[in-house]
Design a protein around this motif. Structure first.
Motif, mmCIF file in Angstrom:
data_model
loop_
_atom_site.group_PDB
_atom_site.id
_atom_site.type_symbol
_atom_site.label_atom_id
_atom_site.label_comp_id
_atom_site.label_asym_id
_atom_site.label_seq_id
_atom_site.Cartn_x
_atom_site.Cartn_y
_atom_site.Cartn_z
ATOM 1 N N GLU A 138 0.992 -1.163 0.090
ATOM 2 C CA GLU A 138 0.045 -0.098 -0.001
ATOM 3 C C GLU A 138 0.895 1.393 0.075
ATOM 4 N N ALA A 139 0.609 2.252 -0.805
ATOM 5 C CA ALA A 139 1.338 3.631 -0.653
ATOM 6 C C ALA A 139 0.221 4.529 -0.581
ATOM 7 N N ASP A 140 0.647 5.742 0.125
ATOM 8 C CA ASP A 140 -0.309 6.767 0.047
ATOM 9 C C ASP A 140 0.786 8.011 0.959
ATOM 10 N N ASP A 141 0.077 9.340 0.509
ATOM 11 C CA ASP A 141 0.870 10.333 1.262
ATOM 12 C C ASP A 141 -0.240 11.032 2.420
ATOM 13 N N MET A 142 0.498 11.626 3.234
ATOM 14 C CA MET A 142 0.096 12.328 4.241
ATOM 15 C C MET A 142 0.563 13.710 4.603
ATOM 16 N N GLU A 143 -0.329 14.752 5.103
ATOM 17 C CA GLU A 143 0.271 16.100 5.577
ATOM 18 C C GLU A 143 -0.095 16.098 6.981
ATOM 19 N N VAL A 144 1.238 16.600 7.567
ATOM 20 C CA VAL A 144 1.090 16.693 8.989
ATOM 21 C C VAL A 144 1.270 18.221 9.269
ATOM 22 N N GLY A 145 0.469 18.593 10.070
ATOM 23 C CA GLY A 145 0.633 20.159 10.653
ATOM 24 C C GLY A 145 -0.646 20.621 11.365
ATOM 25 N N ARG A 146 -0.542 21.820 11.349
ATOM 26 C CA ARG A 146 -1.779 22.434 12.119
ATOM 27 C C ARG A 146 -2.949 22.682 11.035
ATOM 28 N N SER A 147 -3.915 22.593 11.726
ATOM 29 C CA SER A 147 -5.246 22.847 10.979
ATOM 30 C C SER A 147 -5.164 24.169 10.336
ATOM 31 N N PRO A 148 -5.968 24.672 9.284
ATOM 32 C CA PRO A 148 -6.007 26.160 8.999
ATOM 33 C C PRO A 148 -6.517 27.058 9.667
ATOM 34 N N LYS A 149 -7.429 26.359 11.099
ATOM 35 C CA LYS A 149 -7.979 27.515 11.811
ATOM 36 C C LYS A 149 -7.017 27.934 12.886
ATOM 37 N N LEU A 164 5.463 10.326 2.485
ATOM 38 C CA LEU A 164 4.775 9.274 1.582
ATOM 39 C C LEU A 164 5.080 7.926 2.305
ATOM 40 N N SER A 165 4.318 7.168 2.516
ATOM 41 C CA SER A 165 4.557 5.912 3.378
ATOM 42 C C SER A 165 4.147 4.633 2.215
ATOM 43 N N LEU A 166 5.224 3.431 2.419
ATOM 44 C CA LEU A 166 4.993 2.210 1.667
ATOM 45 C C LEU A 166 4.772 1.536 2.812
ATOM 46 N N VAL A 167 3.917 0.552 2.600
ATOM 47 C CA VAL A 167 3.921 -0.654 3.671
ATOM 48 C C VAL A 167 3.451 -1.820 2.926
ATOM 49 N N GLU A 168 4.325 -2.965 3.123
ATOM 50 C CA GLU A 168 4.030 -4.284 2.637
ATOM 51 C C GLU A 168 3.029 -4.871 3.582
ATOM 52 N N ARG A 169 1.779 -5.442 3.345
ATOM 53 C CA ARG A 169 0.940 -6.094 3.918
ATOM 54 C C ARG A 169 1.768 -7.377 4.677
ATOM 55 N N LEU A 197 0.850 -3.091 -6.311
ATOM 56 C CA LEU A 197 0.656 -1.817 -5.590
ATOM 57 C C LEU A 197 -0.969 -1.552 -5.405
ATOM 58 N N VAL A 198 -1.147 -1.195 -4.302
ATOM 59 C CA VAL A 198 -2.607 -0.514 -4.052
ATOM 60 C C VAL A 198 -2.656 0.849 -3.510
ATOM 61 N N THR A 199 -3.212 1.745 -3.867
ATOM 62 C CA THR A 199 -3.374 3.232 -3.689
ATOM 63 C C THR A 199 -4.727 3.837 -3.927
ATOM 64 N N ASP A 200 -4.777 5.033 -3.759
ATOM 65 C CA ASP A 200 -6.076 5.873 -4.170
ATOM 66 C C ASP A 200 -5.927 6.237 -5.587
ATOM 67 N N SER A 201 -6.743 6.930 -6.086
ATOM 68 C CA SER A 201 -6.544 7.002 -7.586
ATOM 69 C C SER A 201 -5.710 8.397 -8.017
ATOM 70 N N ALA A 202 -4.938 8.794 -7.095
ATOM 71 C CA ALA A 202 -4.365 10.202 -7.320
ATOM 72 C C ALA A 202 -3.317 9.967 -8.377
ATOM 73 N N ASN A 203 -3.249 10.757 -9.492
ATOM 74 C CA ASN A 203 -2.120 10.418 -10.419
ATOM 75 C C ASN A 203 -0.734 10.218 -10.353
ATOM 76 N N VAL A 204 -0.225 10.807 -9.094
ATOM 77 C CA VAL A 204 1.150 10.709 -8.771
ATOM 78 C C VAL A 204 1.548 9.042 -8.581
ATOM 79 N N VAL A 228 -8.330 -4.297 -2.286
ATOM 80 C CA VAL A 228 -7.856 -3.052 -2.999
ATOM 81 C C VAL A 228 -8.331 -2.075 -1.938
ATOM 82 N N HIS A 229 -7.391 -1.580 -0.982
ATOM 83 C CA HIS A 229 -7.623 -0.650 0.001
ATOM 84 C C HIS A 229 -6.317 -0.193 0.730
ATOM 85 N N THR A 230 -6.343 0.912 1.318
ATOM 86 C CA THR A 230 -5.026 1.427 1.914
ATOM 87 C C THR A 230 -5.269 1.502 3.574
ATOM 88 N N ASN A 231 -6.060 0.746 4.083
ATOM 89 C CA ASN A 231 -6.593 0.735 5.516
ATOM 90 C C ASN A 231 -5.361 0.695 6.436
#
Ligand code: ZN
Length: 299
Positions: A138-149, A164-169, A197-204, A228-231
């Protein structure tokens, strides 16, 4: 946080702490860090001798198991080191610098530096690509930080950190800090191309080079289609985010890779793969060898 069990002998006295660490770092008996001698070595047992002191009769030099490890430049007693390592390995979301400070009754600076040394021990360093033939990654990316508020910075991505994280099940995870290069080249570099590879549908994720690629379309509210999921990653990201926001609070972008190594480490030694808190702490202990971190290199 539940109180971990810290009444085992290695957390209580210096001599027990040395015996514990020696058994793990010298499984075949003491090794002289100066000349690698293993046979002609004696333990110094005088009443005024400090714990763990050995003498090499090949090069005539004294040494302890702390030499050549992360512990070498530190004045902190070994049993306190073991306490902090254990807590950090047993706490799902990490351990706050303030908590280390209270435990050891030391300065914030010392506590902060200690945490970073342990993170360095947790960092596997050079590593092979994730996955392989017959493996699902599974591969996915994540943003960490303060919320816009609550974010004080101007609008936009600046100030927030992305990984970006990659994990082998059923296997290894790796998180990579994203800079201007973005996801695609990092994914290409860290993925074993024989993987599915399983991901969401982002082009990257489309130019990963994987043998097979399947995606779920979050924009169409599709979160899983069979397996097929990135759970696995969603779970990891949720712990990581809660740790960064709730425990560490003010982390500096330039040290973000160390925090990623810490969260990866606990995930790689997760309960699901058969690791207990003690196994995890022992695995971290294996990482202290040959690693030195001076206060200067941290700044
Ligand atoms: Zn020697």
């Amino acid at each position: 946080m539940a109180k971990p069990v810290l009444n085992a002998p290695q957390f209580q006295t210096e001599s027990d702490a040395f015996a514990y660490v020696e058994a793990r770092l010298w499984p075949n008996g003491p090794v002289c860090p100066h000349c690698q001698e293993t046979a002609r070595i004696g333990r110094l047992n005088g009443k005024t001798t400090r714990p763990g002191l050995h003498k090499c009769y090949a090069c005539k030099k004294p040494f302890t198991v702390r030499m050549g490890t992360l512990f070498e430049d530190s004045h902190l007693p070994l049993h306190l080191w073991l306490q902090v390592i254990h807590l950090m390995c047993a706490s799902k979301k990490g351990i706050a610098t303030r908590q280390i400070q209270r435990m050891l009754n030391c300065s914030m600076k010392t506590a902060w530096f200690l945490g970073h040394r342990i993170r360095l021990a947790m960092d596997p360093g050079a590593a092979t690509p994730i996955g392989g033939a017959g493996k699902t990654v599974e591969a996915d990316d994540m943003e960490v930080g303060r919320s816009p508020k609550t974010r004080r910075r101007p609008k936009g991505r600046r100030g927030n950190m992305r990984i970006l994280s990659l994990v082998e099940r059923g296997g290894t995870i790796r998180s990579i800090i994203l800079d201007h290069l973005g996801v695609a080249p990092r994914l290409y570099k860290h993925l074993d191309k024989r993987s599915r590879l399983v991901t969401d549908s982002a082009n990257v994720f489309k130019r990963s080079g994987a043998a097979k690629h399947e995606a779920v379309d979050h924009s169409k509210f599709e979160w899983a289609r069979g397996d097929v999921h990135t759970n696995t990653l969603e779970g990891f990201f949720s712990i990581f985010k809660r740790g960064i926001v709730g425990v560490y609070q003010h982390i500096d972008a330039k040290h973000f890779d160390r925090y990623a190594a810490e969260f990866d480490f606990r995930m790689n030694q997760r309960v699901k793969l058969g690791y207990s808190d003690t196994d995890r702490a022992d695995a971290a202990l294996q990482g202290v060898n040959g690693k030195r971190l001076t206060y200067e290199t941290t700044h």
